[in-house]
Design a protein around this motif. Structure first.
Motif, PDB file in Angstrom:
ATOM      1  N   PRO A  71      43.831 -54.336  -8.408  1.00  0.00           N
ATOM      2  CA  PRO A  71      44.175 -54.714  -8.740  1.00  0.00           C
ATOM      3  C   PRO A  71      45.312 -53.376 -10.402  1.00  0.00           C
ATOM      4  CG  PRO A  71      43.405 -56.163  -9.755  1.00  0.00           C
ATOM      5  CD  PRO A  71      42.744 -55.493  -8.450  1.00  0.00           C
ATOM      6  N   VAL A  72      46.147 -53.112  -9.888  1.00  0.00           N
ATOM      7  CA  VAL A  72      46.263 -52.651 -11.489  1.00  0.00           C
ATOM      8  C   VAL A  72      46.498 -52.941 -13.178  1.00  0.00           C
ATOM      9  CG1 VAL A  72      48.710 -50.685 -12.067  1.00  0.00           C
ATOM     10  CG2 VAL A  72      47.932 -50.620 -10.363  1.00  0.00           C
ATOM     11  N   PRO A  73      45.826 -52.726 -13.763  1.00  0.00           N
ATOM     12  CA  PRO A  73      46.021 -53.304 -14.951  1.00  0.00           C
ATOM     13  C   PRO A  73      46.838 -53.320 -15.582  1.00  0.00           C
ATOM     14  CG  PRO A  73      44.050 -51.890 -14.856  1.00  0.00           C
ATOM     15  CD  PRO A  73      44.865 -51.880 -13.838  1.00  0.00           C
ATOM     16  N   GLY A  74      47.661 -54.024 -16.907  1.00  0.00           N
ATOM     17  CA  GLY A  74      48.950 -54.423 -16.858  1.00  0.00           C
ATOM     18  C   GLY A  74      48.945 -53.290 -17.991  1.00  0.00           C
ATOM     19  N   TRP A  75      47.621 -52.639 -18.841  1.00  0.00           N
ATOM     20  CA  TRP A  75      47.685 -51.268 -19.621  1.00  0.00           C
ATOM     21  C   TRP A  75      48.846 -50.328 -19.176  1.00  0.00           C
ATOM     22  CZ3 TRP A  75      45.649 -47.247 -18.851  1.00  0.00           C
ATOM     23  CH2 TRP A  75      44.061 -46.835 -18.268  1.00  0.00           C
ATOM     24  N   LYS A  76      48.247 -50.075 -17.586  1.00  0.00           N
ATOM     25  CA  LYS A  76      48.847 -49.047 -17.356  1.00  0.00           C
ATOM     26  C   LYS A  76      50.349 -49.056 -16.908  1.00  0.00           C
ATOM     27  CE  LYS A  76      45.088 -46.514 -14.701  1.00  0.00           C
ATOM     28  NZ  LYS A  76      44.322 -46.363 -13.576  1.00  0.00           N
ATOM     29  N   ARG A  77      50.832 -50.375 -16.738  1.00  0.00           N
ATOM     30  CA  ARG A  77      52.184 -50.134 -16.523  1.00  0.00           C
ATOM     31  C   ARG A  77      53.179 -49.908 -18.459  1.00  0.00           C
ATOM     32  NH1 ARG A  77      52.987 -50.816 -11.681  1.00  0.00           N
ATOM     33  NH2 ARG A  77      51.850 -51.764 -10.166  1.00  0.00           N
ATOM     34  N   MET A  78      52.205 -49.463 -19.237  1.00  0.00           N
ATOM     35  CA  MET A  78      52.839 -50.052 -20.459  1.00  0.00           C
ATOM     36  C   MET A  78      53.651 -48.458 -20.265  1.00  0.00           C
ATOM     37  SD  MET A  78      50.606 -51.394 -23.183  1.00  0.00           S
ATOM     38  CE  MET A  78      50.207 -53.979 -22.960  1.00  0.00           C
ATOM     39  N   ASP A  79      54.113 -48.213 -20.960  1.00  0.00           N
ATOM     40  CA  ASP A  79      55.657 -47.119 -21.681  1.00  0.00           C
ATOM     41  C   ASP A  79      54.835 -45.512 -21.537  1.00  0.00           C
ATOM     42  OD1 ASP A  79      57.759 -48.276 -20.291  1.00  0.00           O
ATOM     43  OD2 ASP A  79      58.582 -48.289 -21.870  1.00  0.00           O
ATOM     44  N   TRP A  80      53.762 -46.257 -22.996  1.00  0.00           N
ATOM     45  CA  TRP A  80      53.210 -44.986 -23.515  1.00  0.00           C
ATOM     46  C   TRP A  80      51.810 -44.761 -21.907  1.00  0.00           C
ATOM     47  CZ3 TRP A  80      47.676 -45.688 -23.438  1.00  0.00           C
ATOM     48  CH2 TRP A  80      47.240 -46.917 -23.071  1.00  0.00           C
ATOM     49  N   ALA A  81      51.305 -45.242 -21.437  1.00  0.00           N
ATOM     50  CA  ALA A  81      50.502 -45.161 -20.474  1.00  0.00           C
ATOM     51  C   ALA A  81      51.061 -44.090 -18.934  1.00  0.00           C
ATOM     52  CB  ALA A  81      49.609 -46.570 -20.081  1.00  0.00           C
ATOM     53  N   VAL A  82      52.339 -45.194 -19.139  1.00  0.00           N
ATOM     54  CA  VAL A  82      52.894 -44.154 -17.409  1.00  0.00           C
ATOM     55  C   VAL A  82      52.843 -42.969 -17.594  1.00  0.00           C
ATOM     56  CG1 VAL A  82      55.096 -44.494 -16.013  1.00  0.00           C
ATOM     57  CG2 VAL A  82      53.178 -46.484 -16.719  1.00  0.00           C
ATOM     58  N   ALA A  83      53.501 -42.494 -18.601  1.00  0.00           N
ATOM     59  CA  ALA A  83      53.457 -41.323 -19.334  1.00  0.00           C
ATOM     60  C   ALA A  83      52.957 -39.790 -19.202  1.00  0.00           C
ATOM     61  CB  ALA A  83      54.592 -40.792 -20.316  1.00  0.00           C
ATOM     62  N   VAL A  84      51.305 -40.600 -18.533  1.00  0.00           N
ATOM     63  CA  VAL A  84      50.465 -39.297 -18.537  1.00  0.00           C
ATOM     64  C   VAL A  84      49.418 -39.481 -17.394  1.00  0.00           C
ATOM     65  CG1 VAL A  84      49.760 -38.970 -21.341  1.00  0.00           C
ATOM     66  CG2 VAL A  84      49.234 -41.029 -20.631  1.00  0.00           C
ATOM     67  N   LEU A  85      49.412 -40.691 -16.534  1.00  0.00           N
ATOM     68  CA  LEU A  85      48.843 -40.768 -15.356  1.00  0.00           C
ATOM     69  C   LEU A  85      49.540 -39.872 -14.769  1.00  0.00           C
ATOM     70  CD1 LEU A  85      49.920 -44.600 -15.356  1.00  0.00           C
ATOM     71  CD2 LEU A  85      47.664 -43.499 -15.682  1.00  0.00           C
ATOM     72  N   PRO A  86      48.080 -39.560 -13.440  1.00  0.00           N
ATOM     73  CA  PRO A  86      48.353 -38.793 -12.522  1.00  0.00           C
ATOM     74  C   PRO A  86      50.048 -38.920 -11.277  1.00  0.00           C
ATOM     75  CG  PRO A  86      45.613 -38.918 -13.071  1.00  0.00           C
ATOM     76  CD  PRO A  86      47.009 -40.226 -13.921  1.00  0.00           C
ATOM     77  N   SER A  87      50.161 -38.358 -11.303  1.00  0.00           N
ATOM     78  CA  SER A  87      51.328 -38.233  -9.834  1.00  0.00           C
ATOM     79  C   SER A  87      50.414 -39.330  -8.752  1.00  0.00           C
ATOM     80  CB  SER A  87      51.956 -37.417  -9.452  1.00  0.00           C
ATOM     81  OG  SER A  87      50.916 -36.379  -8.640  1.00  0.00           O
ATOM     82  N   ALA A  88      49.972 -39.797  -8.780  1.00  0.00           N
ATOM     83  CA  ALA A  88      49.378 -40.290  -7.346  1.00  0.00           C
ATOM     84  C   ALA A  88      48.941 -41.729  -7.276  1.00  0.00           C
ATOM     85  CB  ALA A  88      48.534 -39.760  -6.397  1.00  0.00           C
ATOM     86  N   ASP A  89      48.767 -41.995  -9.389  1.00  0.00           N
ATOM     87  CA  ASP A  89      48.304 -43.478 -10.022  1.00  0.00           C
ATOM     88  C   ASP A  89      48.850 -44.439  -9.108  1.00  0.00           C
ATOM     89  OD1 ASP A  89      47.818 -45.746 -11.652  1.00  0.00           O
ATOM     90  OD2 ASP A  89      46.056 -44.040 -12.277  1.00  0.00           O
ATOM     91  N   ALA A  90      48.572 -45.908  -8.258  1.00  0.00           N
ATOM     92  CA  ALA A  90      48.757 -46.893  -7.894  1.00  0.00           C
ATOM     93  C   ALA A  90      50.058 -47.250  -8.965  1.00  0.00           C
ATOM     94  CB  ALA A  90      47.746 -47.792  -7.868  1.00  0.00           C
ATOM     95  N   ALA A  91      49.664 -47.051 -10.096  1.00  0.00           N
ATOM     96  CA  ALA A  91      50.653 -47.904 -11.685  1.00  0.00           C
ATOM     97  C   ALA A  91      51.684 -47.186 -11.167  1.00  0.00           C
ATOM     98  CB  ALA A  91      50.061 -47.563 -13.028  1.00  0.00           C
ATOM     99  N   ARG A  92      52.140 -46.026 -11.071  1.00  0.00           N
ATOM    100  CA  ARG A  92      53.432 -45.226 -11.296  1.00  0.00           C
ATOM    101  C   ARG A  92      54.547 -46.111 -10.002  1.00  0.00           C
ATOM    102  NH1 ARG A  92      54.606 -40.887 -13.486  1.00  0.00           N
ATOM    103  NH2 ARG A  92      53.386 -39.666 -15.190  1.00  0.00           N
ATOM    104  N   SER A  93      53.148 -46.535  -8.989  1.00  0.00           N
ATOM    105  CA  SER A  93      54.212 -47.329  -8.037  1.00  0.00           C
ATOM    106  C   SER A  93      55.366 -48.917  -8.533  1.00  0.00           C
ATOM    107  CB  SER A  93      53.856 -47.972  -6.423  1.00  0.00           C
ATOM    108  OG  SER A  93      53.423 -46.942  -6.129  1.00  0.00           O
TER     109      SER A  93
END
Length: 97
Positions: A71-93
């Motif tokens: 599962p994608v951890p909730g913190w990865k879906r926060m605005d501050w985190a999504v902006a810096v995640l790799p393009s293939a990270d599941a949290a961007r979906s």
């Protein structure tokens, strides 16, 4: 000489993502993208006074397991985190559900 089961380590992490000196990823690490190589510089025992008894109550749902979608951890879906995640990270979906 008593062997201590809990020790402190002073170490340095080596960035070897370019492939130099990095062994193949262990199949016990599902979904791992790379491994960090650690060079231990010094090892010494902890003072028993500061060692607390620990027991595993339960494994986190975020611990990767073969054959189970992590599962994608909730913190990865926060605005501050999504902006810096790799393009293939599941949290961007978009979240499933």
């Amino acid at each position: 000489m008593k062997v201590h089961d809990r020790v402190q380590r002073r170490a340095e992490a080596l960035d070897q993502r370019d492939g130099t000196g990095v062994a193949a990823l262990d199949p016990a690490w599902p979904e791992a993208q790379f491994a960090v190589v650690v060079k231990v510089l010094k090892v010494f025992p902890n003072c028993r006074r500061y060692i607390h008894n620990r027991a595993l109550a339960a494994r986190s749902a975020s611990v990767r397991r073969a054959g189970v979608e992590t599962p994608v951890p909730g913190w990865k879906r926060m605005d501050w985190a999504v902006a810096v995640l790799p393009s293939a990270d599941a949290a961007r979906s978009p979240p499933r559900g």
